[in-house]
Design an enzyme around this catalytic site. Structure first.
Site, PDB file in Angstrom:
ATOM      1  N   GLU A 142      -6.143   3.925  -7.577  1.00 27.11           N
ATOM      2  CA  GLU A 142      -7.333   4.537  -6.971  1.00 27.11           C
ATOM      3  C   GLU A 142      -8.349   4.933  -8.025  1.00 27.11           C
ATOM      4  OE1 GLU A 142      -9.441   7.301  -5.736  1.00 27.11           O
ATOM      5  OE2 GLU A 142     -10.215   5.772  -4.406  1.00 27.11           O
ATOM      6  N   SER A 157      -8.198   1.061   2.917  1.00 28.04           N
ATOM      7  CA  SER A 157      -8.563   0.531   1.606  1.00 28.04           C
ATOM      8  C   SER A 157      -9.776  -0.374   1.738  1.00 28.04           C
ATOM      9  CB  SER A 157      -7.391  -0.259   1.025  1.00 28.04           C
ATOM     10  OG  SER A 157      -7.782  -0.967  -0.141  1.00 28.04           O
ATOM     11  N   ARG A 176       0.836  -1.198   0.000  1.00 27.41           N
ATOM     12  CA  ARG A 176       0.000   0.000   0.000  1.00 27.41           C
ATOM     13  C   ARG A 176       0.876   1.255   0.000  1.00 27.41           C
ATOM     14  NH1 ARG A 176      -4.922   1.918  -1.471  1.00 27.41           N
ATOM     15  NH2 ARG A 176      -6.113   2.926   0.184  1.00 27.41           N
ATOM     16  N   GLU A 180      -3.871   7.940  -4.337  1.00 30.04           N
ATOM     17  CA  GLU A 180      -4.277   7.098  -3.220  1.00 30.04           C
ATOM     18  C   GLU A 180      -4.530   7.870  -1.926  1.00 30.04           C
ATOM     19  OE1 GLU A 180      -5.861   3.996  -3.362  1.00 30.04           O
ATOM     20  OE2 GLU A 180      -4.163   3.766  -4.706  1.00 30.04           O
ATOM     21  N   THR A 194      -9.072   0.315  -9.481  1.00 30.89           N
ATOM     22  CA  THR A 194      -8.533  -0.969  -9.093  1.00 30.89           C
ATOM     23  C   THR A 194      -8.675  -2.071 -10.144  1.00 30.89           C
ATOM     24  OG1 THR A 194      -9.162  -0.329  -6.860  1.00 30.89           O
ATOM     25  CG2 THR A 194      -8.398  -2.544  -7.133  1.00 30.89           C
ATOM     26  N   GLY A 201     -13.586  -1.923  -7.696  1.00 33.00           N
ATOM     27  CA  GLY A 201     -14.886  -1.303  -7.494  1.00 33.00           C
ATOM     28  C   GLY A 201     -14.997  -0.370  -6.315  1.00 33.00           C
ATOM     29  N   GLY A 202     -13.861   0.147  -5.797  1.00 25.63           N
ATOM     30  CA  GLY A 202     -13.938   1.048  -4.662  1.00 25.63           C
ATOM     31  C   GLY A 202     -14.528   0.346  -3.454  1.00 25.63           C
TER      32      GLY A 202
END
EC number: 2.3.2.2
Length: 605
Positions: free
Chosen positions: A436, A488, A122, A460, A416, A511-512
Site C-alpha cells: 500500500e 483495490s 489480497r 492495506e 505498489t 500508483g494508487g
C-alpha cells in the site's frame, strides 16, 4: 534485450555463488540454477529516457534491475513465467521494500496458453475488526498517516499463499530454487538504489520504528547512502525457512507469531491480527473479467479490484465519443482527447466510489459486474460529457434496480509495484503487488530471528473507507468488515486478439488510484494510436479522480493547460510517478517498455 547486450552495459560479478540451500539435513547441492549477482545499474530518481527492449522468445519486466535479472535467470534455467514472477517478488521484497513484499498482497493474471486465471492474494481484515476501526471515540476519522503507520492498518498478508498455489499449478522449477536469488542477495548484500535512498530521506514515520530506524538509518537518522551494500540477514533466514517449508511457515509458527506480536503491541494503535487470522488465510482463484474493446479482448481483475471495471468504463465511454481532431499527432496529445479522457474518468470514478467492493460482501449491480461496462450504459454516461468540464460527476445506475449504498468519500491511495512476464512457451502474466503506502505500516519485522533487517508489513486496511456510513447512517460498500478484502485499484492486464485469441500484451502499473488512468492511457496509446510499448509508457500523464484535472508537471505545453481551463477544468500540475511495465507481441517476438519515472528494466532473449 539479448543478455549479451545487457551484460555489456551491466557486467556480472564472477562469483561462485548459491546453487545451495540450507535444509534440515544440511546442504542440498546443485539445484540447477547457477545464480550470479549482476552489478546493480540504477537510474537516478526522476525521469530518465529508456529505449525499449526488443526480444524474440521471452521477456521479463520489473521495477528494479536486480529483480528483473532474477526472473531472467529463472527462465534461462528452465523456469516458467510463474516461476520467474516468484523469484522477482522475493527480490523486490529485499531491494524495493517500500513498494511490495511478503508482508503484503497481490493480484495475478496468468495465461497458461489456453485460459486466463485470476489469482487473488489480497490481504484480509482480521476477524476482530469492526466497521469503526479507524474512528476515534468521538466518531471522527483518524488522519491517514496516524492510521497507516500503526497496527490498525495491517491486513493478513496474502501474496505468499497465492504464489504457492499458482506455483503448484503452473511452476516448472522446485519452489525452493526460486528463493536462491533473494537469499543470495540478502546474504551478500545489494547496493541501495537512488529511489530507495530518496524515499528514505523523505520519510519520517519509518524512523519511529526502532527496527527500521537502526536498519535503514544511522545514529543521526541519516538514511543509508546510495550504493551502500545492504545485507539483510533476517530476511535471508526467513527466505530459507520459506524455501524449505513452504508458505505454511509464514502463516504458522515463529514467523506468524512474530508478526502478530508486533501488530498487537504497536505503541500507538495496536492492531487485531491473531494467529487464527494468519493460519486461516486462503487465496482465491477468481474468474477474470474479459471485455471486448475494438479488435481486442482485454482481461483484468474482478472485484475486490476496481481496476479493470473502471479502466474499461473509461475506454468504453471514449468509444462513444468520436473525436473531431486526432487524439495524438506530432508527439502531442490533443486537448479534445484530454478533455474527454478526464471527463470519462470522473464518470467512472463516481461509479467506482458507489459500487465496487469485496464481492463476498457486496452484490454487483444487477448481480453482474459486467453491467457497469455494458455498451448501452456507457453510451448513457458518455452523453453526459459536454464541451465544458462537469467538475464532479454523480454515479449512474446501470439498470432498473435500487442502489442501497452511498458513495465512499475521497481517500488517499498509494504504493505498489508491477511485474509483466512472457516465457518461452508463450505463457504470460501480469502481477501487481503491494504493501500500500510507501513502507507500508512502517513496521519492520524480523520473523522472530533476532537478526537485523526483515520485511515490512502492509497498511492495506487503509484502502477501506474510514467512515462506514454517511451522515444519514447509510452504508458505504467498501467499509471495514471482518474477513473482508479492501477495494483495490491494481490493474494487472492481459490483452488478446478477439478473433484468434492470440496474446497481444501484458501491462500494469503502481500508483494508487492513478493506476487505472496510467494503464488505460498506455493501452490506448499502444493499441489505438500505434505507439510501441516504450513510447506509450513514456507519454505524459493526465487524469482525474472526479475532482481537479491533474497534469504531469513540466510535461505539457502551457497552451494545453490554458485550453483545458477554458473548458472549465480546474488544472493542477504535479508529479505523477507511475511505474508502468508492458510487454507487447510484435511480428518477430516482443517489444517491451519500462517506465522512465522509475528504475525498472526489461530483460529477455
Amino acid at each position: 534485450m539479448p543478455i549479451t547486450s545487457f551484460s555489456a552495459r551491466f557486467p556480472f560479478k564472477t562469483l561462485a555463488l548459491t546453487g545451495l540451500l540450507l535444509s534440515a539435513s544440511g546442504l542440498v547441492a546443485d539445484t540447477g540454477l547457477r545464480y550470479q549477482i549482476p552489478i546493480q545499474p540504477e537510474a537516478a530518481t526522476g525521469y530518465q529516457e529508456k529505449p525499449g527492449w526488443k526480444t524474440k522468445t521471452f521477456a521479463v519486466a520489473a521495477a528494479n534491475p536486480l529483480a528483473t535479472d532474477a526472473g531472467y535467470q529463472i527462465i534461462k534455467a528452465g523456469g516458467s513465467a510463474l516461476d520467474a514472477a516468484i523469484a522477482v517478488q522475493m527480490v523486490l521484497t529485499l531491494v524495493e521494500p517500500q513498494s511490495s513484499g511478503i508482508g503484503g498482497g497481490a493480484f495475478l493474471m496468468y495465461f497458461d496458453g489456453e485460459q486466463v486465471l485470476a489469482y487473488d492474494g489480497r490481504e484480509t481484515a482480521p476477524a476482530a475488526v469492526t466497521p469503526e476501526l479507524f474512528l476515534t471515540e468521538s466518531g471522527d476519522a483518524l488522519s491517514f498517516m496516524d492510521a497507516a503507520a500503526s497496527g490498525l492498518s495491517v491486513g493478513v498478508p496474502g501474496v505468499l499463499r497465492m504464489l504457492e498455489q499458482a506455483h503448484k499449478e503452473h511452476g516448472n522449477l522446485p519452489w525452493a530454487e526460486l528463493f536462491i536469488p533473494a537469499i543470495t542477495l540478502a546474504e551478500q548484500g545489494f547496493p541501495v538504489s537512488p529511489r530507495l535512498q530518496g524515499l528514505l530521506a523523505n520519510e519520517s514515520a519509518l524512523k519511529l520504528n526502532p527496527a527500521a530506524a537502526s536498519f535503514y538509518y544511522d545514529a543521526q537518522q541519516t538514511p543509508l547512502p546510495i550504493g551502500y551494500q545492504l545485507q539483510n540477514p533476517a530476511l535471508a533466514a526467513i527466505f530459507k525457512t520459506l524455501a524449505e517449508q513452504g508458505s505454511d511457515a509464514f502463516y504458522t509458527g515463529e514467523i506468524a507469531s512474530n508478526l502478530v506480536e508486533q501488530v498487537q503491541q504497536h505503541p500507538t494503535y495496536a492492531g487485531a491480527i491473531s494467529l487464527d487470522d494468519m493460519s486461516a488465510y486462503e487465496p482465491i482463484v477468481r474468474a477474470p473479467i474479459c471485455t471486448d474493446w475494438k479488435v481486442y479482448r482485454v482481461c483484468g481483475f474482478p472485484p475486490p479490484s476496481s481496476g479493470h471495471l473502471t479502466l474499461m468504463q473509461i475506454l468504453g465511454i471514449l468509444e462513444q465519443r468520436p473525436m473531431m481532431t486526432p487524439a495524438y499527432e506530432n508527439e502531442l496529445i490533443s486537448v479534445e482527447w484530454l478533455h474527454n479522457f478526464t471527463e470519462a474518468s470522473r464518470l467512472s470514478f463516481a461509479d467506482r466510489a458507489l459500487y465496487i467492493a469485496d464481492p463476498d460482501f457486496v452484490p454487483a449491480p444487477g448481480n453482474q459486474w459486467e453491467s457497469l461496462v455494458s455498451p448501452d450504459y456507457l453510451a448513457q454516461r458518455a452523453n453526459l460529457i459536454g464541451e465544458s468540464s462537469m467538475g464532479r460527476a454523480e454515479a449512474g445506475n446501470p439498470g432498473a434496480w435500487e442502489v442501497s449504498f452511498v458513495s465512499m468519500p475521497d481517500q488517499p491511495e498509494y504504493g505498489t509495484s508491477h511485474i509483466s512476464i512472457v516465457d518461452q512457451q508463450g505463457h504470460a502474466l501480469a502481477m501487481t503487488t503491494t504493501i500500500e503506502a510507501a513502507f507500508g505500516s512502517r513496521m519492520l519485522v524480523d520473523g522472530g530471528t533476532g537478526l537485523a533487517g526483515g520485511y515490512l508489513l502492509n497498511n492495506e486496511l487503509t484502502d477501506f473507507s474510514f467512515q462506514p456510513t454517511d451522515e444519514q447512517g447509510r452504508l458505504i460498500a467498501n467499509r471495514v468488515e471482518p474477513g473482508k478484502r479492501p477495494r483495490s485499484s491494481m490493474s494487472p492486464t492481459l490483452v488478446f486478439d478477439r478473433e484468434t485469441g492470440e496474446f497481444v500484451a501484458s501491462l500494469g502499473s503502481p500508483g494508487g488510484a492513478a493506476i487505472i488512468h496510467y494503464t488505460a492511457r498506455t493501452l490506448i496509446a499502444m493499441l489505438d494510436w500505434g505507439l510501441n510499448a516504450q513510447d506509450a509508457i513514456s507519454l505524459p500523464h493526465a487524469l482525474s479522480f472526479n475532482g481537479p484535472t491533474l497534469l504531469e508537471a513540466e510535461r505539457f505545453p502551457d497552451e494545453i493547460r490554458h485550453e483545458l481551463e477554458a473548458k472549465g477544468h480546474e488544472v493542477v500540475e504535479r508529479d505523477l510517478t507511475s511505474g508502468l511495465q508492458a510487454i507487447q507481441k510484435d511480428e518477430s517476438g516482443y517489444f517491451s517498455g519500462a517506465d522512465p519515472r522509475r528504475e525498472g528494466v526489461v530483460m529477455g532473449e
